[in-house]
Design a protein around this motif. Structure first.
Motif, PDB file in Angstrom:
ATOM      1  N   LEU A  54      -0.079   5.102  -4.943  1.00  0.00           N
ATOM      2  CA  LEU A  54       1.524   3.803  -4.587  1.00  0.00           C
ATOM      3  C   LEU A  54       1.808   3.686  -6.338  1.00  0.00           C
ATOM      4  O   LEU A  54       0.698   3.924  -7.159  1.00  0.00           O
ATOM      5  N   ASP A  55       3.317   3.815  -6.080  1.00  0.00           N
ATOM      6  CA  ASP A  55       3.910   3.770  -7.686  1.00  0.00           C
ATOM      7  C   ASP A  55       4.048   2.507  -8.228  1.00  0.00           C
ATOM      8  O   ASP A  55       4.390   1.109  -7.480  1.00  0.00           O
ATOM      9  N   TYR A  56       2.791   1.568  -8.838  1.00  0.00           N
ATOM     10  CA  TYR A  56       2.610   0.624  -8.643  1.00  0.00           C
ATOM     11  C   TYR A  56       3.437  -0.442  -9.190  1.00  0.00           C
ATOM     12  O   TYR A  56       4.782  -1.274  -9.362  1.00  0.00           O
ATOM     13  N   ARG A  57       4.402   0.648 -10.270  1.00  0.00           N
ATOM     14  CA  ARG A  57       5.276  -0.223 -11.324  1.00  0.00           C
ATOM     15  C   ARG A  57       6.551  -0.485 -11.271  1.00  0.00           C
ATOM     16  O   ARG A  57       6.985  -1.247 -10.345  1.00  0.00           O
ATOM     17  N   LEU A  58       6.705   0.710  -9.634  1.00  0.00           N
ATOM     18  CA  LEU A  58       7.740   0.739  -9.183  1.00  0.00           C
ATOM     19  C   LEU A  58       7.889  -0.474  -8.320  1.00  0.00           C
ATOM     20  O   LEU A  58       9.414  -1.262  -8.429  1.00  0.00           O
ATOM     21  N   THR A  59       6.698  -0.691  -7.604  1.00  0.00           N
ATOM     22  CA  THR A  59       6.920  -1.351  -6.317  1.00  0.00           C
ATOM     23  C   THR A  59       6.883  -3.075  -6.625  1.00  0.00           C
ATOM     24  O   THR A  59       7.660  -4.157  -6.108  1.00  0.00           O
TER      25      THR A  59
END
Length: 431
Positions: free
Chosen positions: A3-8
Motif C-alpha cells: 500500500l502507498d501509505y503516503r498517497l493514502t
C-alpha cells in the motif's frame, strides 16, 4: 504489492474534513438545542436525523454522479472542493444564529450545511478505492479511518479546551476551529494528489498482478450496470443490514452521550468530550494493526470480533451511575471495536463493485448507515424522554448485538489473495 501509505494519507484528508464536521455536529448541536433553544429529546432526535434523511437520497445520488463525472481534475475532486466551500460558509452561520436567538436561521443554516456535506461525502470516501487495488482496500480503509479519527479527535480536543460552560452559548471558537481544519485539509489534498494520474497508475498496477484486468483498459470498456449473481446479492444484503444495525446502536450512543453524561452521570461537557476523545485515540492506534490483521485472518472475522466487543462495552456501561475512571477503559475498547468494524465493512461492499461504479456501491453503504441513523435518533430520543436516560446503553448493546446474527449469514466480500510474481512476494505483508 504494498500500500502507498503516503498517497493514502493524503487521500484521507478528504475524509478527515468530513469526520471533523460530524464530530462537531454530534457533540455540539444537541447541546445547542438543549441550552439555547430548549428542544425536548424527541424533537432534538428529529433534528439530529435530518442529515440522515438527506443522506438517504443524496449520498447514492452524488456517488453515482461522481462515477459519471469527467473533468481535468478528476471524478471526485470537483465534489470535494465545492462541497467543502458550501459546508464551511453555511456552518459559520450557525453560531451567529445561536447568539442572536434566531431559531429559524439556525435550522436553515444547519439544513444547508448538511446538504453541503451530502454533496461530497460519498466522493471523498470513493477516492480511496479509486486509487487502491482491491486486495489492499482494508489496509487503505484503515488509513482513511485513521485520518477520520484524527479529524474527530482534533475537534473533540477543541471541545475539551473551548467548550462553553453550562450557561454560555458562545460556540464561535469551536465552529471557526473546525472550519479551519476543513479548509486546510482540502487545500493540501488538492495540491498534493493528482486524481486522474493516480487512478491510471492503480489500474495498470492491478492489471500487472492479474487483478481486475479490464479496469486497466479505457474507461469506455467498463460496465457500470452488471447484475450481481444471486448469492452475491444475498451477501450484499446481509452486509448492508449489518451496517444498519450496528449504526442503530453506535449512533444512538455517540449522538446522545454528551446529554447522557450530563444528566445521568453528572459530568461536565469537557469530561464527556475527554471520554469520547479516548475512544478516538484508541481507534487511531488500532486502525493500522486492524487493517494488517484483517488482510491475514479475513474481514468478516475482524468485524465479528468488533461487534462482540462493542456490544459488551455498551451493555456493561449501563451499570455506571456516575463518573468512573473505568469509563475511559470501556470507551477505549469501544474505539478499538469500532475500528475493527469500520475498517472492513466498506471494503466488503466494494469487493463486489467494478471500478466504474465504486461511487454507487459507496452510496449503497451510506444509504444503509444513514437509513439507520434516520430512525435511531428519533427512537432513542423518545426512549430517553419518556422512559429515562438509563435506556441508552442497553439500546446500543441490543442493536449492535443483532448485527452479530446478520454478519454470520455473509458469505462474500473478503479480499482475494494477491497474485505475486514470486512465492516470496505472496508473503510480503510487512508494509
Amino acid at each position: 504489492m504494498k500500500l502507498d501509505y503516503r498517497l493514502t494519507v493524503l487521500v484521507g484528508l478528504g475524509f478527515m474534513t468530513v469526520s471533523a464536521f460530524w464530530s462537531l455536529y454530534d457533540f455540539v448541536i444537541p447541546m445547542i438545542m438543549l441550552k439555547a433553544f430548549g428542544f425536548g429529546d424527541t424533537m432534538a432526535g428529529v433534528v439530529m436525523s435530518l442529515d440522515n434523511v438527506l443522506a438517504l437520497f443524496m449520498l447514492p445520488l452524488f456517488g453515482m454522479l461522481s462515477d459519471n463525472t469527467n473533468t481535468r481534475i478528476g471524478r471526485r475532486m470537483p465534489y470535494i472542493l465545492g462541497g467543502t466551500v458550501m459546508a464551511v460558509v453555511s456552518m459559520l452561520i450557525i453560531p451567529y444564529a445561536v447568539i442572536a436567538n434566531k431559531q429559524g436561521l439556525f435550522i436553515g443554516a444547519l439544513a444547508l450545511a448538511l446538504l453541503s456535506m451530502s454533496f461530497y461525502r460519498s466522493p471523498a470516501v470513493a477516492l480511496m478505492p479509486d486509487v487502491t487495488p482491491k486486495p489492499l482496500r482494508s489496509k487503505g480503509n484503515a488509513v482513511i479511518n485513521l485520518m477520520g479519527a484524527v479529524g474527530g479527535i482534533m475537534v473533540l480536543g477543541m471541545v475539551a479546551l473551548l467548550a462553553p460552560d453550562k450557561d454560555n452559548i458562545n460556540y464561535w471558537p469551536l465552529f471557526l476551529g473546525t472550519a479551519f481544519v476543513m479548509v486546510v485539509g482540502v487545500i493540501i489534498l488538492k495540491l498534493t494528489v493528482d486524481e486522474p494520474g493516480e487512478v491510471i497508475r492503480m489500474r495498470h498496477n492491478s492489471a500487472a498482478l492479474g487483478i481486475d484486468v479490464k479496469e486497466a483498459e479505457h474507461d469506455d470498456t467498463l460496465v457500470t450496470h452488471e447484475k450481481l449473481p444471486k448469492e452475491y446479492k444475498k451477501s450484499l444484503g446481509f452486509i448492508l443490514l449489518s451496517v444498519a444495525l450496528w449504526y442503530m446502536g453506535y449512533n444512538a450512543v455517540t449522538t446522545a452521550f454528551s446529554k447522557y453524561a450530563m444528566v445521568s452521570l453528572d459530568m461536565k461537557e469537557s469530561q464527556s468530550a475527554s471520554i469520547l476523545m479516548v475512544a478516538s485515540i484508541a481507534a487511531i492506534i488500532s486502525f493500522i494493526p486492524v487493517g494488517i490483521l484483517s488482510s491475514q485472518i479475513g474481514r468478516k472475522k475482524m468485524i465479528i470480533v468488533g461487534v462482540v466487543v462493542l456490544a459488551t462495552v455498551f451493555a456493561t456501561s449501563a451499570f455506571y451511575t456516575g463518573f468512573n475512571p473505568m469509563l475511559f477503559v470501556s470507551f477505549a475498547l469501544a474505539g478499538i471495536a469500532w475500528a475493527a468494524i469500520n475498517v472492513n465493512s466498506l471494503p466488503m461492499v466494494l469487493e463486489m463493485s467494478k471500478g466504474a461504479n465504486i461511487g454507487r456501491y459507496t452510496g449503497y453503504y451510506y444509504t444503509a448507515s444513514m437509513a439507520a441513523q434516520v430512525i435511531t435518533p428519533i427512537v432513542s430520543g423518545a426512549l430517553l424522554e419518556h422512559l429515562g436516560y438509563h435506556t441508552l446503553m442497553p439500546y446500543g448493546a441490543l442493536f449492535v448485538g443483532l448485527a452479530f446474527l446478520t454478519m454470520m449469514r455473509v458469505r462474500h466480500g473478503d479480499s482475494k489473495p494477491i497474485i505475486g510474481t514470486s512465492r516470496l512476494e505472496i508473503f510480503d505483508v510487512a508494509d
